[in-house]
Design an enzyme around this catalytic site. Sequence first.
Site, PDB file in Angstrom:
ATOM      1  N   ASP A 108       0.837  -1.252  -0.106  1.00 55.87           N
ATOM      2  CA  ASP A 108       0.073   0.065   0.160  1.00 55.87           C
ATOM      3  C   ASP A 108       1.062   1.129  -0.017  1.00 55.87           C
ATOM      4  O   ASP A 108       1.845   1.400   0.575  1.00 55.87           O
ATOM      5  CB  ASP A 108      -1.013   0.044   1.070  1.00 55.87           C
ATOM      6  CG  ASP A 108      -2.388   1.001   1.088  1.00 55.87           C
ATOM      7  OD1 ASP A 108      -2.346   1.354   0.164  1.00 55.87           O
ATOM      8  OD2 ASP A 108      -3.036   0.922   1.852  1.00 55.87           O
ATOM      9  N   HIS A 142       3.051   3.100  -9.237  1.00 58.18           N
ATOM     10  CA  HIS A 142       2.879   1.910  -9.200  1.00 58.18           C
ATOM     11  C   HIS A 142       3.958   1.024  -9.825  1.00 58.18           C
ATOM     12  O   HIS A 142       4.628   0.322  -9.354  1.00 58.18           O
ATOM     13  CB  HIS A 142       1.772   1.614  -9.835  1.00 58.18           C
ATOM     14  CG  HIS A 142       0.304   1.850  -9.151  1.00 58.18           C
ATOM     15  ND1 HIS A 142       0.182   1.308  -7.811  1.00 58.18           N
ATOM     16  CD2 HIS A 142      -0.656   2.483  -9.689  1.00 58.18           C
ATOM     17  CE1 HIS A 142      -1.289   1.863  -7.462  1.00 58.18           C
ATOM     18  NE2 HIS A 142      -1.766   2.467  -8.709  1.00 58.18           N
ATOM     19  N   TRP A 199     -10.911  -2.642  -9.583  1.00 51.94           N
ATOM     20  CA  TRP A 199     -11.739  -2.215 -10.955  1.00 51.94           C
ATOM     21  C   TRP A 199     -12.434  -0.964 -10.818  1.00 51.94           C
ATOM     22  O   TRP A 199     -12.820  -0.179 -11.652  1.00 51.94           O
ATOM     23  CB  TRP A 199     -12.841  -3.520 -11.342  1.00 51.94           C
ATOM     24  CG  TRP A 199     -12.161  -4.697 -11.520  1.00 51.94           C
ATOM     25  CD1 TRP A 199     -12.196  -5.900 -10.695  1.00 51.94           C
ATOM     26  CD2 TRP A 199     -11.224  -5.146 -12.617  1.00 51.94           C
ATOM     27  NE1 TRP A 199     -11.565  -6.788 -11.247  1.00 51.94           N
ATOM     28  CE2 TRP A 199     -10.947  -6.227 -12.414  1.00 51.94           C
ATOM     29  CE3 TRP A 199     -10.985  -4.395 -13.786  1.00 51.94           C
ATOM     30  CZ2 TRP A 199     -10.017  -7.060 -13.322  1.00 51.94           C
ATOM     31  CZ3 TRP A 199      -9.974  -5.022 -14.741  1.00 51.94           C
ATOM     32  CH2 TRP A 199      -9.609  -6.329 -14.611  1.00 51.94           C
ATOM     33  N   LEU A 256      11.666 -20.291  -4.306  1.00 56.87           N
ATOM     34  CA  LEU A 256      10.744 -19.609  -3.859  1.00 56.87           C
ATOM     35  C   LEU A 256       9.306 -19.423  -4.726  1.00 56.87           C
ATOM     36  O   LEU A 256       9.488 -19.396  -6.126  1.00 56.87           O
ATOM     37  CB  LEU A 256      10.966 -18.002  -3.756  1.00 56.87           C
ATOM     38  CG  LEU A 256       9.946 -16.985  -3.632  1.00 56.87           C
ATOM     39  CD1 LEU A 256       9.836 -16.878  -1.964  1.00 56.87           C
ATOM     40  CD2 LEU A 256      10.416 -15.486  -4.063  1.00 56.87           C
TER      41      LEU A 256
HETATM   42  C1  FPP Z   1      -1.793   0.162  -3.435  1.00 57.41           C
HETATM   43  O1  FPP Z   1      -1.377   1.353  -3.517  1.00 57.41           O
HETATM   44  C2  FPP Z   1      -1.466  -0.531  -4.475  1.00 57.41           C
HETATM   45  C3  FPP Z   1      -2.025  -1.332  -5.294  1.00 57.41           C
HETATM   46  C4  FPP Z   1      -3.501  -1.188  -5.440  1.00 57.41           C
HETATM   47  C5  FPP Z   1      -1.449  -2.098  -6.608  1.00 57.41           C
HETATM   48  C6  FPP Z   1      -0.038  -2.653  -6.388  1.00 57.41           C
HETATM   49  C7  FPP Z   1       0.465  -3.201  -7.755  1.00 57.41           C
HETATM   50  C8  FPP Z   1       1.587  -3.203  -7.938  1.00 57.41           C
HETATM   51  C9  FPP Z   1       2.874  -2.261  -7.195  1.00 57.41           C
HETATM   52  C10 FPP Z   1       1.940  -3.350  -9.516  1.00 57.41           C
HETATM   53  C11 FPP Z   1       1.430  -4.476  -9.921  1.00 57.41           C
HETATM   54  C12 FPP Z   1       2.381  -5.509 -10.721  1.00 57.41           C
HETATM   55  C13 FPP Z   1       2.994  -6.527 -10.457  1.00 57.41           C
HETATM   56  C14 FPP Z   1       4.351  -6.826 -11.142  1.00 57.41           C
HETATM   57  C15 FPP Z   1       2.506  -7.615  -9.722  1.00 57.41           C
HETATM   58  P1  FPP Z   1      -2.195   2.627  -3.857  1.00 57.41           P
HETATM   59  O2  FPP Z   1      -2.593   2.769  -5.040  1.00 57.41           O
HETATM   60  O3  FPP Z   1      -3.774   2.148  -2.908  1.00 57.41           O
HETATM   61  O4  FPP Z   1      -1.403   3.764  -2.794  1.00 57.41           O
HETATM   62  P2  FPP Z   1      -2.519   4.843  -1.876  1.00 57.41           P
HETATM   63  O5  FPP Z   1      -3.194   4.126  -0.978  1.00 57.41           O
HETATM   64  O6  FPP Z   1      -1.205   5.572  -1.368  1.00 57.41           O
HETATM   65  O7  FPP Z   1      -3.112   5.518  -3.106  1.00 57.41           O
END
Ligand code: FPP
Length: 251
Positions: free
Chosen positions: A30, A47, A79, A141
């Site tokens: 997060d 991201h 989504w 892993l």
């Molecule tokens: C939460 O941060 C993060 C996510 C919902 C997405 C996590 C995904 C990735 C890091 C990339 C996915 C790719 C791979 C290679 C598996 P947030 O956007 O909710 O952060 P915020 O709460 O600060 O807005």
Amino acid sequence: MIYLGIFNRKQKKVDNKFSIIPSHIAIIMDGNGRWAKKRGLPRTLGHKAGVEAIREIVKECSKIGIEYLTFYAFSTENWKRPQDEVNGLMKLLVQYLKGEFKELDRNNVVINYIGNISKLPEICQEELIKAKNLTKNNTGLTLNLALNYGGRDEIVYSFKNILKAYDQGEFSIEELNEEMISNNLYTKGIPDPELMIRTSGEERLSNFLIWQLAYSEFYFTDVLWPDFKKDDLYLALKTFERRDRRFGGLK
Ligand code: FPP
């Protein structure tokens, strides 16, 4: 749980920094959006920086001898985010699988996913299935990517499988037990996580592995996911080392 050093029960490629390590770590990554906002950047770049953190943590966990590492990469609720952001995340997933495949395979990593991937863009499904097939005989892993994953959705999925067997007369209601539910989840065959890490200061499960985390140790940190590095992982593992796990019983 794997005991190391003088308690070494398993032959593992480990450095002896920890007396005990979890066999399965689950991570809620997060804070990517806040990381980007702090820098005046679009969320997608947060991201992207998050993927760099994934790279480092996978490498470290592999080195330490962790057996399973599950990342909450895209939830059934994600989504609802703007289409641009969803597209950006899907693109990052494909880039990661294509760009990192050789390195992961060289490091003996098994690539796996949990969640209903049939709703993901076809290119994501293809790359995931390809990576899973090509690494299935690796012995290091297991990198488990939770994609279009929701804990409640997973329990419904498990019940649907179980009820199909019930319809076929394979068991009676009295025989229904926890093991049957576990064995019909996406995580079938994977031990429950012993440590769950959530970054960015939020302290909730957000529908992540709600069945499997029943007895896990939780570790919350204010560090935003893109800033989560090797030293932060070590701190989480050192904290885990000190936890007194009783599973409802007495020592
Ligand atoms: C939460 O941060 C993060 C996510 C919902 C997405 C996590 C995904 C990735 C890091 C990339 C996915 C790719 C791979 C290679 C598996 P947030 O956007 O909710 O952060 P915020 O709460 O600060 O807005």
